[in-house]
Design a protein around this motif. Structure first.
Motif, PDB file in Angstrom:
ATOM      1  N   CYS A 414     -10.582 118.897 -54.933  1.00  0.00           N
ATOM      2  CA  CYS A 414     -11.670 119.956 -55.141  1.00  0.00           C
ATOM      3  C   CYS A 414     -11.185 121.123 -54.359  1.00  0.00           C
ATOM      4  O   CYS A 414     -10.456 121.065 -53.614  1.00  0.00           O
ATOM      5  CB  CYS A 414     -12.856 119.504 -54.589  1.00  0.00           C
ATOM      6  N   PRO A 415     -11.795 122.170 -54.658  1.00  0.00           N
ATOM      7  CA  PRO A 415     -11.299 123.597 -53.553  1.00  0.00           C
ATOM      8  C   PRO A 415     -11.148 123.230 -52.069  1.00  0.00           C
ATOM      9  O   PRO A 415     -10.650 124.055 -51.468  1.00  0.00           O
ATOM     10  CB  PRO A 415     -12.251 124.741 -54.195  1.00  0.00           C
ATOM     11  N   GLY A 416     -12.132 122.410 -51.532  1.00  0.00           N
ATOM     12  CA  GLY A 416     -12.407 122.172 -50.210  1.00  0.00           C
ATOM     13  C   GLY A 416     -12.493 123.262 -49.270  1.00  0.00           C
ATOM     14  O   GLY A 416     -13.209 124.307 -49.713  1.00  0.00           O
ATOM     15  N   CYS A 420     -15.052 126.252 -50.349  1.00  0.00           N
ATOM     16  CA  CYS A 420     -16.354 125.739 -50.410  1.00  0.00           C
ATOM     17  C   CYS A 420     -17.018 125.582 -48.980  1.00  0.00           C
ATOM     18  O   CYS A 420     -16.473 125.289 -48.085  1.00  0.00           O
ATOM     19  CB  CYS A 420     -16.235 124.194 -51.052  1.00  0.00           C
ATOM     20  N   LEU A 422     -19.374 123.647 -48.283  1.00  0.00           N
ATOM     21  CA  LEU A 422     -19.965 122.440 -47.933  1.00  0.00           C
ATOM     22  C   LEU A 422     -18.716 121.795 -47.233  1.00  0.00           C
ATOM     23  O   LEU A 422     -19.029 120.647 -46.424  1.00  0.00           O
ATOM     24  CB  LEU A 422     -20.432 121.811 -49.044  1.00  0.00           C
ATOM     25  N   ALA A 423     -17.468 122.170 -47.416  1.00  0.00           N
ATOM     26  CA  ALA A 423     -16.370 121.147 -46.907  1.00  0.00           C
ATOM     27  C   ALA A 423     -16.295 120.880 -45.502  1.00  0.00           C
ATOM     28  O   ALA A 423     -16.963 121.602 -44.654  1.00  0.00           O
ATOM     29  CB  ALA A 423     -15.098 121.921 -47.377  1.00  0.00           C
ATOM     30  N   SER A 453     -11.318 114.924 -52.209  1.00  0.00           N
ATOM     31  CA  SER A 453     -12.451 115.643 -52.025  1.00  0.00           C
ATOM     32  C   SER A 453     -12.438 116.247 -50.647  1.00  0.00           C
ATOM     33  O   SER A 453     -12.145 115.400 -49.531  1.00  0.00           O
ATOM     34  CB  SER A 453     -13.697 114.833 -52.124  1.00  0.00           C
ATOM     35  N   GLY A 454     -13.085 117.226 -50.282  1.00  0.00           N
ATOM     36  CA  GLY A 454     -13.182 118.002 -49.050  1.00  0.00           C
ATOM     37  C   GLY A 454     -14.397 117.368 -48.351  1.00  0.00           C
ATOM     38  O   GLY A 454     -14.655 117.897 -47.332  1.00  0.00           O
ATOM     39  N   CYS A 455     -15.281 117.000 -49.080  1.00  0.00           N
ATOM     40  CA  CYS A 455     -16.675 116.211 -48.308  1.00  0.00           C
ATOM     41  C   CYS A 455     -17.194 115.254 -49.337  1.00  0.00           C
ATOM     42  O   CYS A 455     -16.703 114.983 -50.270  1.00  0.00           O
ATOM     43  CB  CYS A 455     -17.629 117.313 -47.908  1.00  0.00           C
ATOM     44  N   ASN A 457     -19.587 115.004 -50.931  1.00  0.00           N
ATOM     45  CA  ASN A 457     -20.085 115.177 -52.195  1.00  0.00           C
ATOM     46  C   ASN A 457     -19.009 114.769 -53.551  1.00  0.00           C
ATOM     47  O   ASN A 457     -19.593 114.758 -54.495  1.00  0.00           O
ATOM     48  CB  ASN A 457     -20.439 116.595 -52.634  1.00  0.00           C
ATOM     49  N   GLY A 458     -17.973 114.573 -53.165  1.00  0.00           N
ATOM     50  CA  GLY A 458     -17.010 114.034 -53.942  1.00  0.00           C
ATOM     51  C   GLY A 458     -16.584 114.532 -55.405  1.00  0.00           C
ATOM     52  O   GLY A 458     -16.333 114.047 -56.310  1.00  0.00           O
ATOM     53  N   CYS A 459     -16.648 115.844 -55.331  1.00  0.00           N
ATOM     54  CA  CYS A 459     -16.351 116.820 -56.595  1.00  0.00           C
ATOM     55  C   CYS A 459     -14.812 116.510 -56.852  1.00  0.00           C
ATOM     56  O   CYS A 459     -14.649 116.392 -58.269  1.00  0.00           O
ATOM     57  CB  CYS A 459     -16.310 118.209 -56.109  1.00  0.00           C
ATOM     58  N   GLY A 460     -14.156 116.064 -56.160  1.00  0.00           N
ATOM     59  CA  GLY A 460     -12.793 115.528 -56.562  1.00  0.00           C
ATOM     60  C   GLY A 460     -12.580 114.051 -56.832  1.00  0.00           C
ATOM     61  O   GLY A 460     -11.637 113.558 -57.017  1.00  0.00           O
TER      62      GLY A 460
HETATM   63  S1  SF4 Z   1     -16.252 117.894 -52.430  1.00  0.00           S
HETATM   64 FE1  SF4 Z   1     -17.400 118.925 -50.870  1.00  0.00          FE
HETATM   65  S2  SF4 Z   1     -15.613 120.388 -50.331  1.00  0.00           S
HETATM   66 FE2  SF4 Z   1     -15.083 119.739 -52.297  1.00  0.00          FE
HETATM   67  S3  SF4 Z   1     -16.002 121.066 -53.447  1.00  0.00           S
HETATM   68 FE3  SF4 Z   1     -17.521 119.487 -53.728  1.00  0.00          FE
HETATM   69  S4  SF4 Z   1     -18.853 120.104 -52.131  1.00  0.00           S
HETATM   70 FE4  SF4 Z   1     -17.119 121.391 -51.592  1.00  0.00          FE
END
Ligand code: SF4
Lengths: 548, 147
Positions: A414-416, A420, A422-423, A453-455, A457-460
């Motif tokens: 994810c962009p992290g 982002c 939220l990261a 993922s950077g947090c 939320n697990g977008c990665g």
């Molecule tokens: S996982 Fe967290 S840090 Fe990564 S894009 Fe999603 S919200 Fe942002």
């Protein structure tokens, strides 16, 4: 591919004007930030760390070369000359200006594209198998059904203020390449004993804070009933889904707290009342959409060994052929993956120049169409074998032929923290560290899915990576939690926690240790998942934590 | 507060009944008041309306729908979409033919979806927002769904 008619086009044009008015009212102070927020989100616009981020839908991951050129044009005109492909087959722009977003949407509309419901608490872009229509094991092409569901879900008056976001994925093959088990609704095309088409329906899957594998709510819903059944699920969710806590608002929590049987009974009761209403699809309505997804006019191959002349014996070409292309259902053709994980770019990023090159190559070699994949790569799915060599030459020049598809350097990320808000932690620099460490050994190591993922939320999609990396915050410092043994194919599985979080400086070494244990312990041709299942987590733990 | 109906501003014929006052004609009573006084209210001669919250359990009043000329659904926060589904149920499944009104936190931008799911009247903050809501009803000339 699906071509807009007057209704489709009018609808997105009117949506652009509606959003232009909303943006203007916000700028004039007539809409508060709180009021504007859900309105802009429903059109894909986030406010991020540096600037707004605009997410544009690529319905079921299918683009024409003309559309891809427009993606490039937008990156050039309104952004910093690049875009970022996401795990849900969409594209994101990280630097647009708020006041220019309506113009971007107008440009998109001119090529039958939009950002409607690419974010917000509504039904999001419908995703599917990136190999739809070309894989040999397919029961039925899922794309027409995705399009039918897309239309039903678009600007749905009742389901635009749901408790939380809602994602559909559709798979047309027994082998699930659409991660349907981790979607709010996952649909598997099935045929019943009489050969009628329908869907096995999964509900309540999802990643994020509480990752859950979806459960079967209905073993077979006939194709004509798929909209009414979906509407019954959505209505039940809209009425009963939790709204008191954002982290408990996804349908997976409702299903869990209600219990699958009771939830199913609620849905069935609702379905009974609408099943034979206007949502029932006629065979003609289905056929009308299917007619827009007919197979290409494939040629009979000129020779059976199209890639065996002496010039094809270049090592890098052979390596690429083996790693980045796969079988096509049509003899004489192959599916080609374009890696967006070159050592010089962040995972999933693509420049304007590259977009234009890919569009040209699609025109030249692959019926002017491009697919986006869940792994943040692109694919030209219909390439004649005899065209592979010239295609490879041109892709190489454009840094799009890194022979790493499926390997550890083909990671999802994810962009992290870089983009982002939220990261907890950065992901792009970790990705770079992994790429640097493994570029030379990736193919030799074999396929490993690494997701980051950077947090929470697990977008990665870290929780379904064979190796998962999750950024966590420890007193303002960036740390990383590792998981092992996740899977995202037909047998989705959530990874197991390796142990306590690891400091940023040690993450790449820890990954190296994990790979080392795998290579040492594997039997011939054993996959990472199988080795992991056989030997368990302990040897990995010992190696990683003894060393740090 | 301003009421709109069929793309026009209309006079409000209804009075929001307070629990401690005596009942007048054209009163909208809230759900808890109705449930407590149902038996006596059922025999009264006045035209009645019912006010429910968007998250109300429809089973608590579905059998009484015929007692009312209007159902007002209160939206506590404009992002709470339960009222949309509740309205659909009242209209389509329980075949209520009277007026359904959206009250509470209603954004002009939501006017179209609200009317599409079955609301006949919307209560907006003032004349200005009511006019904007009327304009917003004209934003779209097409739709995918058959409402
Ligand atoms: S996982 Fe967290 S840090 Fe990564 S894009 Fe999603 S919200 Fe942002």
């Amino acid at each position: 591919m699906y071509q807009y008619n007057d209704i489709d086009q009018t609808l997105i044009n009117e949506r652009v004007e509606e959003f232009r008015d909303q943006t203007q009212r916000f700028i004039n102070g007539e809409l508060t930030e709180e009021q504007f927020r859900p309105l802009r989100l429903m059109n894909g616009l986030y406010i991020q760390t540096h600037a707004p981020m605009l997410r544009v839908n690529i319905p079921y991951g299918l683009l024409s070369s003309k559309q891809l050129r427009m993606m490039g044009h937008i990156a050039n005109k309104y952004d910093k000359d690049y875009g970022h492909f996401t795990t849900r087959q969409n594209i994101q722009y990280n630097w647009p200006k708020l006041e220019q977003v309506p113009d971007i949407l107008a440009d998109l509309a001119s090529v039958q594209m939009h950002a409607i419901q690419s974010s917000g608490n509504c039904i999001r872009n419908i995703t599917c198998d990136p190999l739809a229509g070309v894989s040999a094991d397919e029961i039925e092409d899922p794309r027409p059904y995705c399009e039918i569901i897309r239309q039903w879900a678009t600007l749905h008056p009742e389901f635009s203020y749901l408790p939380r976001k809602f994602k559909f994925a559709v798979s047309g093959s027994p082998k699930d390449r659409a991660a349907t088990q981790v979607h709010d609704i996952g649909l598997h095309v099935k045929k019943d004993a009489e050969g009628r088409i329908g869907f096995e329906v999964l509900v309540g899957g999802g990643l994020g804070r509480t990752p859950v594998i979806g459960q079967v709510i209905a073993p077979f819903v006939a194709e004509e009933d798929i909209l009414s059944y979906s509407e019954a699920i959505l209505r039940t969710y809209n009425l009963f889904g939790r709204r008191d806590n954002k982290y408990k608002a996804r349908i997976k929590i409702l299903v869990k707290e209600t219990g699958l049987d009771k939830f199913k009974a609620q849905v069935d009761a609702e379905w009974e009342t609408i099943k034979n209403g206007p949502l029932k699809l006629s065979p003609e309505a289905i056929q009308r959409v299917k007619a827009q997804f007919t197979p290409f006019a494939y040629q009979a191959p000129a020779s059976t060994n199209a890639v065996s002349s002496p010039e094809h014996n270049s090592g890098p070409f052979r390596q690429w052929l083996k790693q980045n292309t796969i079988e096509h259902k049509q003899v004489g053709y192959r599916v080609v993956f374009l890696s967006l994980k070159s050592p010089t770019q962040a995972p999933g990023d693509i420049t304007t120049e590259q977009m234009n090159i890919v569009a040209d190559l699609a025109d030249q070699f692959s019926f002017a169409q491009i697919r986006t994949t869940h792994d943040q790569n692109l694919a030209l799915t219909d390439v004649l074998e005899s065209d592979l060599f010239p295609l490879w030459q041109q892709l190489s020049k454009a840094q799009l032929a890194t022979a790493n598809i499926g390997t550890i350097t083909d990671m999802i990320c994810c962009p992290g923290l870089d983009f982002c808000s939220l990261a907890n932690a950065s992901s792009i620099d970790i990705a770079q560290g992994i790429t640097d460490r493994f570029t030379d050994s990736a193919i030799d190591t074999g396929n490993i899915s690494l997701k980051m993922s950077g947090c929470m939320n697990g977008c990665g999609h870290h929780s379904i990576g064979e190796i998962g990396i999750l950024g966590v915050d420890k007193k303002g410092e960036q740390w990383y939690q590792l998981t092992l043994g996740g899977a995202d194919s037909h047998d989705s599985r959530l990874g197991d926690r390796l142990g306590k979080a690891i400091a940023k400086a040690d993450v790449v070494d820890a990954i190296d240790d994990i790979v080392h244990v795998y290579k040492e312990q594997r039997t011939t041709n054993e996959t990472f998942a199988n080795t992991y299942q056989r030997i368990g987590i302990q040897p990995f733990k010992d190696k990683v934590y003894d060393n740090h | 507060m301003t009421i709109i109906k069929d793309k026009s501003i209309i006079d409000d014929a209804w009075h929001a009944h307070q629990d401690n006052e005596s009942l007048v004609d054209n009163s909208i009573v809230n759900l808890s008041y109705w449930l407590e006084n149902r038996d006596s209210l059922k025999t009264c001669q006045q035209a009645l309306g019912l006010l429910v919250d968007g998250d109300a359990d429809i089973h608590s009043f579905k059998d009484d729908l015929s007692c009312f000329a209007i159902i007002a659904i209160n939206i506590p926060d404009f992002v709470d979409g339960r009222a949309y589904s509740l309205c659909r149920l009242i209209r389509n499944q329980y075949n209520f033919t009277g007026e359904i009104r959206a009250v509470g936190d209603v954004l002009p931008d939501q006017a179209l979806y609200l009317t599409r799911v079955g609301f006949d009247t919307l209560k907006l903050e003032n004349d200005e927002s009511a006019q904007l809501a009327i304009n917003k009803l004209n934003d779209y000339s097409v739709r995918y769904q058959i409402d």
